[in-house]
Design an enzyme around this catalytic site. Structure first.
Site, short mmCIF file in Angstrom:
data_model
loop_
_atom_site.label_atom_id
_atom_site.label_comp_id
_atom_site.label_asym_id
_atom_site.label_seq_id
_atom_site.Cartn_x
_atom_site.Cartn_y
_atom_site.Cartn_z
CG ASP A 65 -2.06 0.97 1.12
OD1 ASP A 65 -2.08 1.76 0.17
OD2 ASP A 65 -2.93 0.95 2.01
CG ASP A 70 -3.20 3.73 -3.44
OD1 ASP A 70 -4.08 2.90 -3.73
OD2 ASP A 70 -3.34 4.60 -2.56
CD GLU A 71 -5.09 -1.66 -1.02
OE1 GLU A 71 -5.09 -1.91 0.19
OE2 GLU A 71 -6.10 -1.21 -1.61
#
Length: 421
Positions: free
Chosen positions: A20, A115-116
């Site tokens: 993350d 973003d993960e």
């Protein structure tokens, strides 16, 4: 809970990580603007036009600012913050670089947002290296890009996801095989994805407040209360979930492409709402062409002033990525969703049911004339030319009247897909 003493332990079983990126959009802005480093930075829409915070830097979070907060409230909490609407092309570029780092370690990378991503580093599958060392190397390489990430490592996705949120920023939280039940037990049920406020409230009425309580609950009672998801929640809370990380989806596996915008004033007139639908449809068409996708189902979404949301769909005769084709269909869908004078706060247009566009069979009663075929080709060519000019000279290089109408009347907040931490 990873330290040097633990490194001597061999990892036995699945090793699933969740990477993350920390305050991702704000971190990229601070990277690209060195003078902003150490200062509160907020990426989001205008505080004067119903904007919403997309991401706040950790410096801004100290003042209580967080993702999804109304921008006006964020400005009151942190009036000295630096504001930007963001550079999403830049964020996608940085995200791709991070995913490449993961793919260098394992082909099993499942990106779940910009973003993960989950990744599988089970020993013996693609490497015999200790999964902790792989995670540390990933963090070092991500840091070299100029941003940071937090990683949770465990035996399944549920554990990895929760672990990734335990120590931010730059954290590495490791839950060794066999310890997942004790790790999860004291946490509130809301810490587990899939347990929203309504489910949490329902569980509380059953005396279930922690994941340990949930793990010990009767599966039959949970099935009666929550349906088929009940027993699944019990299994996950006990750390017994079996997870599979699938390879990153290829473009043809994308389920839908859409755009939506919230306007700084409610739209009440028919000409306004119809123009807004065509404006958003054009944005969706450009995204489709960038991805090389054509779809055959158009969806119109409206959010009214009371925040109530309604949607409608219609099947198209054949797949398309041309807003000149699906835009009027979206406008026609208004008839079932909206009446003149009803205040509209948000408009969204999406396309789904993708095809490569080859070998489409005409409908029995489809009429194609030389003039209509030529008109369609002219519209498609115009859309592609408009894309090329905007790519080269910026989004404002070419604008239709409907675009000019809304240029300064949206909140400036684009949908992010998730609240990034």
């Amino acid at each position: 809970m990873a330290d040097n003493a633990h490194d001597i332990l061999e990892w036995d079983g699945p090793a699933i990580g969740l990477l993350d990126l920390d305050a991702f959009f704000a971190s990229v802005e601070q990277l690209d603007h060195p003078e902003w480093r150490g200062l509160p930075v907020i990426v989001g829409g205008s505080a004067d036009h119903r904007g919403v915070v997309s991401t706040a830097s950790y410096e801004a979070r100290r003042y209580g600012v967080h993702s999804a907060m109304p921008s006006a409230q964020a400005r009151r909490l942190c009036p000295q913050a630096i504001w930007t609407q963001g550079n999403f092309a830049r964020y996608r570029e940085m995200s791709s670089a991070v995913m490449d780092i993961l793919l260098a370690e394992t082909p099993l990378v499942e990106q779940v947002s910009i973003d993960e991503a989950f990744f599988d580093v089970t020993p013996g599958r693609f490497s015999r290296e200790n999964p902790i060392e792989i995670c540390r190397r990933v963090q070092t390489r991500v840091a070299a890009l100029g941003v940071s990430c937090s990683i949770g490592l465990g035996v399944n996705k549920t554990v990895a996801k929760i672990a990734s949120e335990r120590d931010k920023p730059r954290g590495l939280t490791v839950v060794f095989p066999g310890t997942q039940a004790s790790f999860l037990a004291p946490l509130p049920v809301g810490a587990m994805s899939g347990v929203g406020p309504a489910t949490e409230k329902r569980l509380a009425t059953m005396g279930i407040h922690t994941l340990g309580d949930l793990a010990r609950a009767s599966t039959s009672e949970l099935r009666a209360a929550l349906g088929v998801t009940g027993p699944r929640l019990v299994e996950r809370a006990a750390g017994l979930e079996t997870s599979h990380v699938t390879e990153r989806a290829m473009p043809e596996e994308v389920k839908s492409v859409s755009n939506e915008r919230t306007f700084d004033h409610d739209l009440t007139r028919g000409d306004e709402v119809r123009a807004a639908v065509l404006h958003i449809a054009a944005m969706t068409g450009r995204r489709l062409r960038r991805k090389g996708l054509e779809g055959s189902t158009v969806t119109l979404k409206l959010r009214y002033a009371d925040l109530h949301v309604r949607t409608a769909q219609r099947q198209l005769p054949s797949p398309t990525n041309d807003e000149h084709v699906f835009g009027p269909v979206a406008v026609d869908l208004l008839r079932g969703l909206w009446h003149e004078g009803t205040p509209v706060r948000l408009v969204g247009v999406g396309i789904s049911d993708f095809s490569d566009g080859r070998g489409q069979q005409m409908g029995l009663f489809d009429e194609v004339t030389e003039d209509s075929g030529s008109h369609h080709r002219d519209q498609a060519s115009l859309a592609k030319l408009t894309d090329a000019l905007r790519d080269r000279f910026g989004d404002d290089a070419v604008s239709y009247g409907r675009d000019l109408r809304f240029r300064d009347h949206t909140t400036g907040t684009a949908p992010m897909g998730k609240n990034d931490a």
